[in-house]
Design a protein around this motif. Structure first.
Motif, PDB file in Angstrom:
ATOM      1  N   MET A 110       1.253 -19.937 -62.483  1.00  0.00           N
ATOM      2  CA  MET A 110       2.681 -19.721 -62.735  1.00  0.00           C
ATOM      3  C   MET A 110       3.476 -19.938 -61.448  1.00  0.00           C
ATOM      4  O   MET A 110       4.494 -20.625 -61.452  1.00  0.00           O
ATOM      5  CB  MET A 110       2.918 -18.306 -63.277  1.00  0.00           C
ATOM      6  CG  MET A 110       2.454 -18.066 -64.692  1.00  0.00           C
ATOM      7  SD  MET A 110       3.538 -18.795 -65.948  1.00  0.00           S
ATOM      8  CE  MET A 110       4.960 -17.702 -65.836  1.00  0.00           C
ATOM      9  N   ALA A 111       3.001 -19.354 -60.348  1.00  0.00           N
ATOM     10  CA  ALA A 111       3.696 -19.472 -59.062  1.00  0.00           C
ATOM     11  C   ALA A 111       3.692 -20.911 -58.556  1.00  0.00           C
ATOM     12  O   ALA A 111       4.695 -21.382 -58.014  1.00  0.00           O
ATOM     13  CB  ALA A 111       3.060 -18.548 -58.028  1.00  0.00           C
ATOM     14  N   GLU A 112       2.587 -21.609 -58.748  1.00  0.00           N
ATOM     15  CA  GLU A 112       2.516 -23.005 -58.305  1.00  0.00           C
ATOM     16  C   GLU A 112       3.488 -23.885 -59.080  1.00  0.00           C
ATOM     17  O   GLU A 112       4.082 -24.798 -58.514  1.00  0.00           O
ATOM     18  CB  GLU A 112       1.091 -23.537 -58.470  1.00  0.00           C
ATOM     19  CG  GLU A 112       0.111 -22.984 -57.458  1.00  0.00           C
ATOM     20  CD  GLU A 112      -1.325 -23.355 -57.757  1.00  0.00           C
ATOM     21  OE1 GLU A 112      -1.606 -23.997 -58.803  1.00  0.00           O
ATOM     22  OE2 GLU A 112      -2.194 -22.971 -56.959  1.00  0.00           O
ATOM     23  N   HIS A 113       3.637 -23.616 -60.358  1.00  0.00           N
ATOM     24  CA  HIS A 113       4.516 -24.467 -61.165  1.00  0.00           C
ATOM     25  C   HIS A 113       5.991 -24.090 -61.024  1.00  0.00           C
ATOM     26  O   HIS A 113       6.840 -24.955 -60.848  1.00  0.00           O
ATOM     27  CB  HIS A 113       4.129 -24.428 -62.636  1.00  0.00           C
ATOM     28  CG  HIS A 113       4.990 -25.325 -63.466  1.00  0.00           C
ATOM     29  ND1 HIS A 113       4.908 -26.694 -63.390  1.00  0.00           N
ATOM     30  CD2 HIS A 113       5.983 -25.056 -64.340  1.00  0.00           C
ATOM     31  CE1 HIS A 113       5.817 -27.231 -64.195  1.00  0.00           C
ATOM     32  NE2 HIS A 113       6.483 -26.257 -64.787  1.00  0.00           N
ATOM     33  N   PHE A 114       6.295 -22.797 -61.092  1.00  0.00           N
ATOM     34  CA  PHE A 114       7.684 -22.353 -61.117  1.00  0.00           C
ATOM     35  C   PHE A 114       8.223 -21.888 -59.772  1.00  0.00           C
ATOM     36  O   PHE A 114       9.424 -21.744 -59.607  1.00  0.00           O
ATOM     37  CB  PHE A 114       7.864 -21.193 -62.105  1.00  0.00           C
ATOM     38  CG  PHE A 114       7.615 -21.567 -63.536  1.00  0.00           C
ATOM     39  CD1 PHE A 114       8.528 -22.330 -64.239  1.00  0.00           C
ATOM     40  CD2 PHE A 114       6.471 -21.149 -64.195  1.00  0.00           C
ATOM     41  CE1 PHE A 114       8.314 -22.675 -65.565  1.00  0.00           C
ATOM     42  CE2 PHE A 114       6.245 -21.477 -65.519  1.00  0.00           C
ATOM     43  CZ  PHE A 114       7.164 -22.248 -66.202  1.00  0.00           C
ATOM     44  N   GLY A 115       7.316 -21.612 -58.832  1.00  0.00           N
ATOM     45  CA  GLY A 115       7.721 -20.946 -57.602  1.00  0.00           C
ATOM     46  C   GLY A 115       7.552 -19.446 -57.815  1.00  0.00           C
ATOM     47  O   GLY A 115       7.754 -18.947 -58.923  1.00  0.00           O
ATOM     48  N   ALA A 116       7.192 -18.735 -56.769  1.00  0.00           N
ATOM     49  CA  ALA A 116       6.840 -17.311 -56.903  1.00  0.00           C
ATOM     50  C   ALA A 116       7.982 -16.478 -57.491  1.00  0.00           C
ATOM     51  O   ALA A 116       7.767 -15.666 -58.391  1.00  0.00           O
ATOM     52  CB  ALA A 116       6.410 -16.754 -55.560  1.00  0.00           C
ATOM     53  N   GLY A 117       9.183 -16.659 -57.003  1.00  0.00           N
ATOM     54  CA  GLY A 117      10.309 -15.868 -57.480  1.00  0.00           C
ATOM     55  C   GLY A 117      10.683 -16.161 -58.918  1.00  0.00           C
ATOM     56  O   GLY A 117      10.880 -15.247 -59.726  1.00  0.00           O
ATOM     57  N   TYR A 118      10.765 -17.430 -59.272  1.00  0.00           N
ATOM     58  CA  TYR A 118      11.173 -17.792 -60.622  1.00  0.00           C
ATOM     59  C   TYR A 118      10.069 -17.492 -61.632  1.00  0.00           C
ATOM     60  O   TYR A 118      10.363 -17.148 -62.788  1.00  0.00           O
ATOM     61  CB  TYR A 118      11.588 -19.256 -60.708  1.00  0.00           C
ATOM     62  CG  TYR A 118      12.114 -19.607 -62.081  1.00  0.00           C
ATOM     63  CD1 TYR A 118      13.330 -19.099 -62.521  1.00  0.00           C
ATOM     64  CD2 TYR A 118      11.389 -20.421 -62.944  1.00  0.00           C
ATOM     65  CE1 TYR A 118      13.813 -19.392 -63.799  1.00  0.00           C
ATOM     66  CE2 TYR A 118      11.856 -20.725 -64.205  1.00  0.00           C
ATOM     67  CZ  TYR A 118      13.070 -20.204 -64.634  1.00  0.00           C
ATOM     68  OH  TYR A 118      13.534 -20.495 -65.890  1.00  0.00           O
ATOM     69  N   ALA A 119       8.806 -17.597 -61.239  1.00  0.00           N
ATOM     70  CA  ALA A 119       7.702 -17.315 -62.157  1.00  0.00           C
ATOM     71  C   ALA A 119       7.812 -15.896 -62.702  1.00  0.00           C
ATOM     72  O   ALA A 119       7.650 -15.670 -63.907  1.00  0.00           O
ATOM     73  CB  ALA A 119       6.359 -17.514 -61.457  1.00  0.00           C
ATOM     74  N   GLU A 120       8.093 -14.957 -61.826  1.00  0.00           N
ATOM     75  CA  GLU A 120       8.229 -13.559 -62.248  1.00  0.00           C
ATOM     76  C   GLU A 120       9.431 -13.394 -63.177  1.00  0.00           C
ATOM     77  O   GLU A 120       9.346 -12.720 -64.208  1.00  0.00           O
ATOM     78  CB  GLU A 120       8.352 -12.653 -61.030  1.00  0.00           C
ATOM     79  CG  GLU A 120       8.636 -11.202 -61.363  1.00  0.00           C
ATOM     80  CD  GLU A 120       7.603 -10.555 -62.275  1.00  0.00           C
ATOM     81  OE1 GLU A 120       7.997  -9.676 -63.072  1.00  0.00           O
ATOM     82  OE2 GLU A 120       6.412 -10.920 -62.210  1.00  0.00           O
ATOM     83  N   MET A 121      10.544 -13.989 -62.834  1.00  0.00           N
ATOM     84  CA  MET A 121      11.745 -13.884 -63.663  1.00  0.00           C
ATOM     85  C   MET A 121      11.509 -14.529 -65.030  1.00  0.00           C
ATOM     86  O   MET A 121      11.865 -13.968 -66.064  1.00  0.00           O
ATOM     87  CB  MET A 121      12.933 -14.545 -62.964  1.00  0.00           C
ATOM     88  CG  MET A 121      14.237 -14.366 -63.699  1.00  0.00           C
ATOM     89  SD  MET A 121      15.666 -14.988 -62.785  1.00  0.00           S
ATOM     90  CE  MET A 121      15.361 -16.741 -62.819  1.00  0.00           C
ATOM     91  N   PHE A 122      10.900 -15.693 -65.041  1.00  0.00           N
ATOM     92  CA  PHE A 122      10.580 -16.383 -66.294  1.00  0.00           C
ATOM     93  C   PHE A 122       9.683 -15.507 -67.160  1.00  0.00           C
ATOM     94  O   PHE A 122       9.928 -15.329 -68.350  1.00  0.00           O
ATOM     95  CB  PHE A 122       9.899 -17.722 -65.990  1.00  0.00           C
ATOM     96  CG  PHE A 122       9.446 -18.448 -67.225  1.00  0.00           C
ATOM     97  CD1 PHE A 122      10.314 -19.276 -67.916  1.00  0.00           C
ATOM     98  CD2 PHE A 122       8.148 -18.299 -67.694  1.00  0.00           C
ATOM     99  CE1 PHE A 122       9.892 -19.947 -69.065  1.00  0.00           C
ATOM    100  CE2 PHE A 122       7.727 -18.948 -68.840  1.00  0.00           C
ATOM    101  CZ  PHE A 122       8.599 -19.778 -69.528  1.00  0.00           C
ATOM    102  N   ALA A 123       8.628 -14.962 -66.560  1.00  0.00           N
ATOM    103  CA  ALA A 123       7.665 -14.148 -67.299  1.00  0.00           C
ATOM    104  C   ALA A 123       8.303 -12.880 -67.862  1.00  0.00           C
ATOM    105  O   ALA A 123       7.905 -12.392 -68.914  1.00  0.00           O
ATOM    106  CB  ALA A 123       6.493 -13.787 -66.390  1.00  0.00           C
TER     107      ALA A 123
END
Length: 64
Positions: free
Chosen positions: A10-23
Motif C-alpha cells: 500500500m505504501a509503495e503504491h500510494f505513498g505512506a501518508g496517502y495509503a493510510e488515508m485511503f485505507a
C-alpha cells in the motif's frame, strides 16, 4: 499475504501518508461497502483486500 507485506505494498503504491488515508476513508462496494481497515477488521484476508484495491485503483500488474 502477511499484513506487513500488505501495508508495505500500500505504501509503495500510494505513498505512506496517502495509503493510510485511503485505507481509512475510501469505501469500496467490492469490500461489501467497507474501507480497507473495516474489511481487515471484519476478517477479510489481506491478499483478497489487496486484490480488490488493485482492481479498483488500477494498480499496474507488476505491482500486484
Amino acid at each position: 499475504m502477511r499484513l506487513t507485506v500488505f501495508w508495505q505494498r500500500m505504501a509503495e503504491h500510494f505513498g505512506a501518508g496517502y495509503a493510510e488515508m485511503f485505507a481509512r476513508d475510501h469505501v469500496m462496494s467490492e469490500l461489501g461497502g467497507r474501507t480497507v481497515h473495516e474489511a481487515l477488521a471484519a476478517g477479510w484476508d489481506a491478499k483478497e483486500v489487496w486484490q480488490v484495491v488493485c482492481s479498483v485503483m488500477d494498480v499496474p500488474r507488476e505491482r500486484r
